[in-house]
Enzyme design. Sequence first.
Site, PDB file in Angstrom:
ATOM      1  N   ASN A 197      -6.149  -2.751   2.764  1.00 26.79           N
ATOM      2  CA  ASN A 197      -6.141  -4.202   2.904  1.00 26.79           C
ATOM      3  C   ASN A 197      -7.575  -4.668   3.067  1.00 26.79           C
ATOM      4  O   ASN A 197      -8.405  -3.950   3.641  1.00 26.79           O
ATOM      5  CB  ASN A 197      -5.345  -4.626   4.147  1.00 26.79           C
ATOM      6  CG  ASN A 197      -3.853  -4.462   3.974  1.00 26.79           C
ATOM      7  OD1 ASN A 197      -3.333  -4.443   2.865  1.00 26.79           O
ATOM      8  ND2 ASN A 197      -3.145  -4.339   5.084  1.00 26.79           N
TER       9      ASN A 197
ATOM     10  N   ARG B 117       0.819  -1.209   0.000  1.00 27.15           N
ATOM     11  CA  ARG B 117       0.000   0.000   0.000  1.00 27.15           C
ATOM     12  C   ARG B 117       0.854   1.259   0.000  1.00 27.15           C
ATOM     13  O   ARG B 117       0.562   2.217  -0.722  1.00 27.15           O
ATOM     14  CB  ARG B 117      -0.959   0.014   1.195  1.00 27.15           C
ATOM     15  CG  ARG B 117      -2.036  -1.059   1.124  1.00 27.15           C
ATOM     16  CD  ARG B 117      -2.886  -1.073   2.369  1.00 27.15           C
ATOM     17  NE  ARG B 117      -2.030  -1.295   3.528  1.00 27.15           N
ATOM     18  CZ  ARG B 117      -2.318  -0.922   4.766  1.00 27.15           C
ATOM     19  NH1 ARG B 117      -3.459  -0.312   5.032  1.00 27.15           N
ATOM     20  NH2 ARG B 117      -1.494  -1.169   5.761  1.00 27.15           N
TER      21      ARG B 117
END
Length: 89
Positions: free
Chosen positions: A36, A18
Amino acid sequence: MTTIRITIKGKVQGVFYRDSAKKQADKLGLTGWIKNTSDGNVEAMVTGNNQELDQFVQWCKLGSDRSKVEDVSFDTVDDISFPDFSIVH
């Protein structure tokens, strides 16, 4: 501007995926978010022009240095405006 929802599967959690994706999105001038998911995947909602979105999807297929991407799928959704690109926790 186009908005796409991307799902990234593989070893993509706990490997700076990320954070690396945010850096790439910022570099390309994209807006949206990345998070997530509870099933071990990563999901992103990204807005930009088609050329930069294509570049971002290609990056998603490679991922961060420690990730192992198995599959990337995406679909176009209704255009959404985001102020920036953020990591959702």
